[in-house]
Design a protein around this motif. Structure first.
Motif, PDB file in Angstrom:
ATOM      1  N   ARG A  41     -25.902  -9.869  27.919  1.00  0.00           N
ATOM      2  CA  ARG A  41     -24.999 -11.150  27.624  1.00  0.00           C
ATOM      3  C   ARG A  41     -25.693 -12.523  28.025  1.00  0.00           C
ATOM      4  NH1 ARG A  41     -19.536  -8.316  30.134  1.00  0.00           N
ATOM      5  NH2 ARG A  41     -18.566  -7.629  28.291  1.00  0.00           N
ATOM      6  N   SER A  94     -21.965 -10.676  34.780  1.00  0.00           N
ATOM      7  CA  SER A  94     -22.378 -11.334  33.251  1.00  0.00           C
ATOM      8  C   SER A  94     -21.317 -11.996  32.820  1.00  0.00           C
ATOM      9  CB  SER A  94     -22.385  -9.941  32.362  1.00  0.00           C
ATOM     10  OG  SER A  94     -21.361  -9.165  31.934  1.00  0.00           O
ATOM     11  N   ALA A 178     -20.134 -12.040  24.622  1.00  0.00           N
ATOM     12  CA  ALA A 178     -19.391 -10.842  25.400  1.00  0.00           C
ATOM     13  C   ALA A 178     -19.428  -9.579  24.854  1.00  0.00           C
ATOM     14  CB  ALA A 178     -18.253 -11.403  26.160  1.00  0.00           C
TER      15      ALA A 178
END
Length: 239
Positions: A41, A94, A178
């Motif tokens: 990501r 992330s 994502a």
């Protein structure tokens, strides 16, 4: 829309025998694993933002199977990836890093100005953990049946805005970033291990995957499908 073509040679992942880079010397470093979807990501985000000026954020791959001790001791006590060394500090997670990189570096924005799209983005990003958990849990049961509703949720979400193929319409965004590392892996694994096409009956999902695969920032981050299948076999099908 897409960032410049990424043509970058990454160094060999650092392992327990590797010396650390010159830490906190003013260089911005993104520590990743080449096989970790969470790290992927942030790798995509970095590629999209820096558009070829790779020295702005230097990617440092870590071997998660043989991690260097200095990574936990001197860089990121959580001892996982991704993490970002920037301005004398290190941050992780992330989803937080997608926002941080998008906010702190020049380049195309990964969020539109439209209020309705921003709100929808927040809702979808909040759903990512549920999506991943549902699919991963399905591997222990009636896989294709139990995972189906999660993929249906994405199909419905992709119908929200009609002005383009991505989650927020015509613009590639943090929502796409994502989801794609996980959808990439699930599409390959379901096809190879359960002979199931996750895009069957889901034309929006199929189109989304097709269009994300055209994004230059994403292309070099993709896993080798054979390696992924072997990884999933060992992890989920081993008796």
């Amino acid at each position: 829309m897409a960032a410049a073509t990424v043509n970058e040679h990454l160094p060999t992942p650092l392992d327990a025998t590797s010396e650390p880079p010159p830490l906190f010397d003013g260089t911005t470093r993104l520590y990743i694993s080449l096989i970790c979807p969470y790290a992927q990501r942030t790798w995509i985000t970095r590629n999209y933002k820096v558009q070829g000026l790779y020295d702005k954020i230097k990617v440092v791959p870590i071997d998660l199977q043989n991690r260097p001790a200095w990574y936990k001791e001197k860089v990121y006590p959580e001892n996982k990836v991704p993490s970002l060394e920037h301005n004398g500090k290190v941050i992780g997670e992330s989803l937080d890093l997608i926002k941080y990189i998008d906010s702190n570096f020049e380049g195309p924005s990964l969020l539109p100005n439209d209020h309705a799209k921003k709100q929808f983005a927040e809702d979808l990003i909040a759903y990512t953990d549920t999506f991943n958990k549902t699919v991963f849990t399905s591997f222990k049961g009636d896989t294709t049946k139990e995972a189906g509703p999660a993929f249906d949720h994405l199909e419905n979400a992709l119908s929200k805005f009609e002005d383009g193929p991505f989650f927020l319409g015509h613009e590639f965004s943090s929502v796409d970033v994502a989801y794609i590392p996980f959808v990439e892996r699930f599409q390959i694994a379901f096809s190879a291990l359960w002979n199931y096409n996750i895009t069957a009956g889901r034309p929006k999902l199929a189109k989304w995957i097709e269009e994300v695969n055209k994004i230059d920032a994403y292309k070099p981050t993709k896993m080798d499908p054979k390696e992924l299948v072997e990884q999933y076999k060992a992890r989920f099908l081993a008796q």
